[in-house]
Design a protein around this motif. Structure first.
Motif, mmCIF file in Angstrom:
data_model
loop_
_atom_site.group_PDB
_atom_site.id
_atom_site.type_symbol
_atom_site.label_atom_id
_atom_site.label_comp_id
_atom_site.label_asym_id
_atom_site.label_seq_id
_atom_site.Cartn_x
_atom_site.Cartn_y
_atom_site.Cartn_z
ATOM 1 N N GLU A 70 -3.273 -2.365 16.879
ATOM 2 C CA GLU A 70 -2.344 -1.245 16.773
ATOM 3 C C GLU A 70 -1.712 -1.254 15.380
ATOM 4 O O GLU A 70 -1.279 -2.296 14.896
ATOM 5 C CB GLU A 70 -1.250 -1.343 17.839
ATOM 6 N N PRO A 71 -1.649 -0.092 14.709
ATOM 7 C CA PRO A 71 -1.148 -0.033 13.330
ATOM 8 C C PRO A 71 0.376 0.055 13.253
ATOM 9 O O PRO A 71 1.008 0.757 14.047
ATOM 10 C CB PRO A 71 -1.800 1.248 12.787
ATOM 11 N N TYR A 72 0.950 -0.653 12.315
ATOM 12 C CA TYR A 72 2.397 -0.642 12.103
ATOM 13 C C TYR A 72 2.710 -0.560 10.615
ATOM 14 O O TYR A 72 1.886 -0.935 9.777
ATOM 15 C CB TYR A 72 3.049 -1.898 12.687
ATOM 16 N N ILE A 73 3.898 -0.079 10.316
ATOM 17 C CA ILE A 73 4.399 -0.086 8.941
ATOM 18 C C ILE A 73 5.783 -0.722 8.954
ATOM 19 O O ILE A 73 6.604 -0.430 9.824
ATOM 20 C CB ILE A 73 4.441 1.340 8.342
ATOM 21 N N SER A 74 6.025 -1.619 8.025
ATOM 22 C CA SER A 74 7.308 -2.318 7.976
ATOM 23 C C SER A 74 8.076 -1.917 6.724
ATOM 24 O O SER A 74 7.497 -1.490 5.728
ATOM 25 C CB SER A 74 7.087 -3.836 7.980
ATOM 26 N N LEU A 75 9.389 -2.059 6.805
ATOM 27 C CA LEU A 75 10.256 -1.772 5.663
ATOM 28 C C LEU A 75 11.384 -2.790 5.642
ATOM 29 O O LEU A 75 12.107 -2.950 6.627
ATOM 30 C CB LEU A 75 10.840 -0.359 5.757
ATOM 31 N N THR A 76 11.522 -3.499 4.527
ATOM 32 C CA THR A 76 12.573 -4.499 4.361
ATOM 33 C C THR A 76 13.393 -4.149 3.131
ATOM 34 O O THR A 76 12.834 -3.776 2.097
ATOM 35 C CB THR A 76 11.970 -5.904 4.195
ATOM 36 N N ASN A 99 -3.062 8.750 10.142
ATOM 37 C CA ASN A 99 -4.014 8.269 9.148
ATOM 38 C C ASN A 99 -3.250 7.662 7.980
ATOM 39 O O ASN A 99 -2.224 8.196 7.557
ATOM 40 C CB ASN A 99 -4.895 9.422 8.655
ATOM 41 N N HIS A 100 -3.768 6.570 7.454
ATOM 42 C CA HIS A 100 -3.057 5.860 6.393
ATOM 43 C C HIS A 100 -3.308 6.492 5.030
ATOM 44 O O HIS A 100 -3.703 5.823 4.072
ATOM 45 C CB HIS A 100 -3.452 4.385 6.400
ATOM 46 N N SER A 102 -1.975 8.389 1.571
ATOM 47 C CA SER A 102 -0.796 8.184 0.731
ATOM 48 C C SER A 102 0.308 9.173 1.083
ATOM 49 O O SER A 102 1.495 8.817 1.057
ATOM 50 C CB SER A 102 -1.181 8.324 -0.748
ATOM 51 N N GLU A 103 -0.076 10.394 1.453
ATOM 52 C CA GLU A 103 0.921 11.406 1.820
ATOM 53 C C GLU A 103 1.688 10.996 3.081
ATOM 54 O O GLU A 103 2.922 11.123 3.144
ATOM 55 C CB GLU A 103 0.255 12.764 2.033
ATOM 56 N N ASN A 104 0.973 10.510 4.094
ATOM 57 C CA ASN A 104 1.630 10.085 5.337
ATOM 58 C C ASN A 104 2.520 8.860 5.115
ATOM 59 O O ASN A 104 3.616 8.753 5.675
ATOM 60 C CB ASN A 104 0.589 9.771 6.403
ATOM 61 N N ILE A 105 2.041 7.918 4.301
ATOM 62 C CA ILE A 105 2.823 6.723 4.018
ATOM 63 C C ILE A 105 4.094 7.091 3.257
ATOM 64 O O ILE A 105 5.189 6.610 3.562
ATOM 65 C CB ILE A 105 1.988 5.708 3.212
ATOM 66 N N ALA A 106 3.955 7.971 2.265
ATOM 67 C CA ALA A 106 5.103 8.402 1.471
ATOM 68 C C ALA A 106 6.159 9.050 2.363
ATOM 69 O O ALA A 106 7.362 8.762 2.260
ATOM 70 C CB ALA A 106 4.661 9.362 0.379
ATOM 71 N N ALA A 107 5.701 9.927 3.256
ATOM 72 C CA ALA A 107 6.631 10.610 4.165
ATOM 73 C C ALA A 107 7.286 9.625 5.120
ATOM 74 O O ALA A 107 8.494 9.697 5.380
ATOM 75 C CB ALA A 107 5.890 11.688 4.937
ATOM 76 N N GLY A 108 6.504 8.680 5.650
ATOM 77 C CA GLY A 108 7.041 7.689 6.579
ATOM 78 C C GLY A 108 8.099 6.807 5.937
ATOM 79 O O GLY A 108 9.138 6.506 6.541
ATOM 80 N N LEU A 109 7.852 6.399 4.694
ATOM 81 C CA LEU A 109 8.821 5.556 3.991
ATOM 82 C C LEU A 109 10.092 6.330 3.671
ATOM 83 O O LEU A 109 11.206 5.804 3.800
ATOM 84 C CB LEU A 109 8.192 5.019 2.694
ATOM 85 N N ALA A 137 1.404 6.414 -2.751
ATOM 86 C CA ALA A 137 2.564 6.781 -1.949
ATOM 87 C C ALA A 137 3.852 6.588 -2.747
ATOM 88 O O ALA A 137 4.753 7.438 -2.726
ATOM 89 C CB ALA A 137 2.609 5.956 -0.671
ATOM 90 N N ALA A 138 3.957 5.454 -3.437
ATOM 91 C CA ALA A 138 5.140 5.203 -4.268
ATOM 92 C C ALA A 138 5.244 6.241 -5.376
ATOM 93 O O ALA A 138 6.341 6.716 -5.702
ATOM 94 C CB ALA A 138 5.068 3.795 -4.857
ATOM 95 N N SER A 139 4.083 6.612 -5.923
ATOM 96 C CA SER A 139 4.066 7.625 -6.988
ATOM 97 C C SER A 139 4.507 8.987 -6.456
ATOM 98 O O SER A 139 5.258 9.712 -7.118
ATOM 99 C CB SER A 139 2.660 7.722 -7.585
ATOM 100 N N LEU A 140 4.057 9.352 -5.256
ATOM 101 C CA LEU A 140 4.423 10.640 -4.669
ATOM 102 C C LEU A 140 5.933 10.735 -4.440
ATOM 103 O O LEU A 140 6.531 11.805 -4.587
ATOM 104 C CB LEU A 140 3.679 10.848 -3.345
ATOM 105 N N ASN A 141 6.536 9.609 -4.049
ATOM 106 C CA ASN A 141 7.987 9.589 -3.827
ATOM 107 C C ASN A 141 8.766 9.419 -5.129
ATOM 108 O O ASN A 141 10.002 9.423 -5.114
ATOM 109 C CB ASN A 141 8.363 8.476 -2.858
#
Length: 221
Positions: A70-76, A99-100, A102-109, A137-141
């Motif tokens: 199962e996929p997860y994303i963490s933030l510390t 889907n992983h 960059s756009e989805n990751i950027a939005a999630g973060l 993703a970091a660049s998009l944000n």
């Protein structure tokens, strides 16, 4: 660090009765719907109070999969408090079925940072691995990004090892040896018997340790 249903097990109940016959164990529903949510809210309130006093902060993030894939994303978040002490707080490890990209990751973060009331303009940097989707993703944000030193070190060691044929051969022999005893119960039993007869230390635990090393390497790759 055990499953909630542990409170329903006969062995656990027996142990509690031995400790105190008067104590009545709450149901698993109580723990899942009352006790744990209450602990979470208290912990979250404490962390939010800490973050409200933070002037500048940095974050780290990573994507990973559980043992059930199962996929997860963490933030510390990392910050220095009023006493000039470095603090780190894991804000979330959230289910991330999208889907992983960059756009989805950027939005999630961005959503995660906003959910904790953090001001993006006060973010000093974000540290990630070198995966292309993370970098973008970091660049998009428009967040300043630092490379993860641990990840870079792992890649450096891995690449150095690959170029040495002696290490590859040694690792190959170890993998075959461990694989043989891991997949054959008879071979493992025979090994344990021979070790006892020769008064040698048990090596079966090394098989387990090697499998753990392989699992960690697969997560880092």
């Amino acid at each position: 660090m055990v499953p909630i249903y542990t409170v329903t097990k006969k062995g656990f109940k027996k142990m509690i009765r031995s400790l105190d016959k008067r104590y009545v164990i709450p149901s698993r529903t109580y723990f899942s719907q009352v006790a744990i949510p209450d602990l979470y809210e208290k912990c979250r309130a404490k962390v939010e109070t800490e973050l409200s006093k933070v002037e500048y902060y940095a974050v780290t993030t990573d994507l990973w999969s559980s043992r059930t894939t199962e996929p997860y994303i963490s933030l510390t978040v990392h910050f220095i408090d009023e006493d000039f002490t470095l603090k780190s707080r894991c804000l979330q490890t959230a289910f991330f079925p999208e889907n992983h990209t960059s756009e989805n990751i950027a939005a999630g973060l961005r959503e995660a940072v906003a959910a904790w009331g953090l001001d993006e303009t006060r973010q000093v940097c974000i540290t990630t691995d070198n995966a292309a989707n993370m970098v973008k993703a970091a660049s998009l944000n428009e967040w300043t990004r630092l490379q993860c030193f641990g990840h870079r070190l792992h890649l450096a060691v891995e690449n150095a090892v690959k170029k040495d044929g002696r290490i590859n051969r040694t690792a190959g022999v170890c993998k075959k040896l461990v694989g043989h005893f891991s997949h054959s119960w008879k071979a493992r039993s025979a090994l344990e018997k021979a070790q006892k007869e020769l008064n040698l230390p048990s090596l079966t635990s090394l098989c387990d340790q090697w499998r753990q090393v392989q699992w960690v390497q697969s997560q880092l790759s």
